[in-house]
Motif scaffolding. Structure first.
Motif, PDB file in Angstrom:
ATOM      1  N   LYS A 147       0.835  -1.186   0.000  1.00 33.21           N
ATOM      2  CA  LYS A 147       0.000   0.000   0.000  1.00 33.21           C
ATOM      3  C   LYS A 147       0.876   1.244   0.000  1.00 33.21           C
ATOM      4  N   LEU A 149     -10.948  -4.594   2.920  1.00 32.41           N
ATOM      5  CA  LEU A 149     -10.208  -5.499   2.045  1.00 32.41           C
ATOM      6  C   LEU A 149     -11.214  -6.438   1.413  1.00 32.41           C
ATOM      7  N   THR A 200      -7.585  -3.509  -1.745  1.00 34.42           N
ATOM      8  CA  THR A 200      -7.731  -2.637  -0.585  1.00 34.42           C
ATOM      9  C   THR A 200      -8.572  -1.447  -1.032  1.00 34.42           C
TER      10      THR A 200
HETATM   11  O1  LIG Z   1      -4.158  -7.762   2.072  1.00 36.51           O
HETATM   12  C1  LIG Z   1      -4.467  -7.769   3.256  1.00 36.51           C
HETATM   13  O2  LIG Z   1      -5.066  -8.698   3.798  1.00 36.51           O
HETATM   14  C2  LIG Z   1      -4.114  -6.607   4.141  1.00 36.51           C
HETATM   15  C3  LIG Z   1      -3.354  -5.556   3.492  1.00 36.51           C
HETATM   16  C4  LIG Z   1      -3.040  -4.436   4.413  1.00 36.51           C
HETATM   17  O3  LIG Z   1      -2.855  -4.556   5.572  1.00 36.51           O
HETATM   18  C5  LIG Z   1      -2.954  -3.128   3.843  1.00 36.51           C
HETATM   19  O4  LIG Z   1      -3.150  -2.989   2.628  1.00 36.51           O
HETATM   20  O5  LIG Z   1      -2.701  -2.172   4.606  1.00 36.51           O
END
Ligand SMILES: O=C(O)CCC(=O)C(=O)O
Ligand SMILES: [Fe+2]
Length: 339
Positions: free
Chosen positions: A4, A263, A321
């Protein structure tokens, strides 16, 4: 999660250099152990099992499951600015039936196609719907400027959308006196086709409604924010810090604009990939969310929801996300242009 952070323009500055033990593959008690050295394997296994409590297992279909948690103090300064949106009730909620099987299939198809023209050299790749950021080797490119991407989304399924966009752009152009003729370049048409996807907008709306409804806030004051992106994770060893998705983090710290994170999982834990469970790190025990196709996991983005993703040990994990903010200055357009 570092994937991210990669799509954020601010990202390089906020990536915390992780320590060797700053990883989701260890329970909190192990991370804090002051006595390094040989350990008894069975104790480690039992500790880990006891510390992991499933919040949502892959095998179960959950219409709605939620837990309320006391909000951290992270929102205190913003309460008076964004009244009616800043969480007063914090927590986590799972919806397995909000997004349909065909919507998941359509989104997975976009993710696979989009990421097929890029991808990180390490194990974690992203494609940001809004900015066009696509992992490519050890860096990022803009998919809308990528030669290989130009014919990616021009298949039959996008034909109608393209025609609609061309028509509406031409109409708009003809209404503006003295406007130059509308010329849509190939790259732009890819972008429009891509952005036009009704599915993305529709799914985003459903998640937006569900979050507002669950947390008792007004929909009109809750906005989609950047970054909103597809992620693809494989067990390939990391090449850069951007491949290190497993570090515990708080979304609101990583991205100041986040107030609610969601998510949407596009693949199944235990079927399409191993490892890769999402873990809420709580004081008493860790709570796991096992990814399941179509599962939406939403939570307030403050430190009441410290979390991480376990390392993927096999297969490929796809997720999206979708993040929301109460701050209109951080709002982004929906991922559609012509609904
Ligand atoms: O892909 C996920 O399960 C979590 C991803 C995550 O924590 C984020 O994108 O901040
Ligand atoms: Fe996160």
């Amino acid at each position: 999660m570092t994937v991210k952070q990669r799509s954020s323009q601010k990202s390089p500055g906020i990536v915390k250099q992780p320590s060797k033990t700053d990883t989701c593959s260890h329970s909190s008690s192990e991370r804090e152990s002051p006595h390094p050295g040989p350990r008894i394997e069975w104790r480690r296994i039992i500790t880990r099992l006891l510390m992991m409590v499933p919040f949502a297992a892959q095998k179960e279909e959950i219409s709605k499951r939620s837990v309320e948690i006391s909000c951290s103090k992270d929102y205190a300064d913003e309460l008076r600015h964004f009244q009616g949106c800043i969480p007063k009730k914090c927590g986590r909620v799972i919806f397995d039936t909000l997004v349909t099987t065909s919507e998941v299939a359509a989104l997975l198809n976009i993710a696979e196609r989009g990421l097929s023209v890029g991808g990180s050299t390490g194990g974690a790749s992203i494609l940001d719907l809004h900015s066009g950021a696509l992992s490519h080797g050890n860096a990022f490119v803009n998919i809308f400027k990528l030669e290989e991407a130009k014919n990616l989304f021009n298949a039959q399924d996008f034909k109608i959308y393209r025609l609609k966009i061309m028509k509406s752009l031409k109409k708009l152009g003809s209404k503006i006196k003295g406007a130059a003729p509308v010329v849509v370049t190939k790259a732009e048409s890819v972008r429009l086709n891509f952005g036009e996807l009704g599915t993305c907008g529709h799914v985003k709306n459903k998640i937006h409604h569900a979050i507002a409804n669950h947390f008792g806030i007004s929909r009109s004051g809750l906005y989609l924010t950047h970054p909103t992106f597809f992620s693809r994770i494989t067990p390939v060893p990391p090449q850069t810090i951007h491949d290190e998705y497993w570090h515990p983090h708080v979304d609101k710290e990583t991205y100041e604009s986040f107030h609610y994170t969601s998510l949407l999982y596009l693949s199944d834990f235990g079927h399409h990939f191993d490892g890769g469970r999402f873990i809420f790190i709580d004081k008493d025990s860790n709570k796991t969310v096992e990814p399941r196709r179509g599962r939406v996991s939403a939570f307030t983005s403050g430190s009441e929801n410290l979390h991480c993703v376990e390392r993927v040990t096999g297969g490929t994990r796809y997720a999206i996300t979708v993040s929301f903010t109460c701050d209109p200055n951080h709002a982004i357009d929906d991922p559609t242009v012509n609904r």
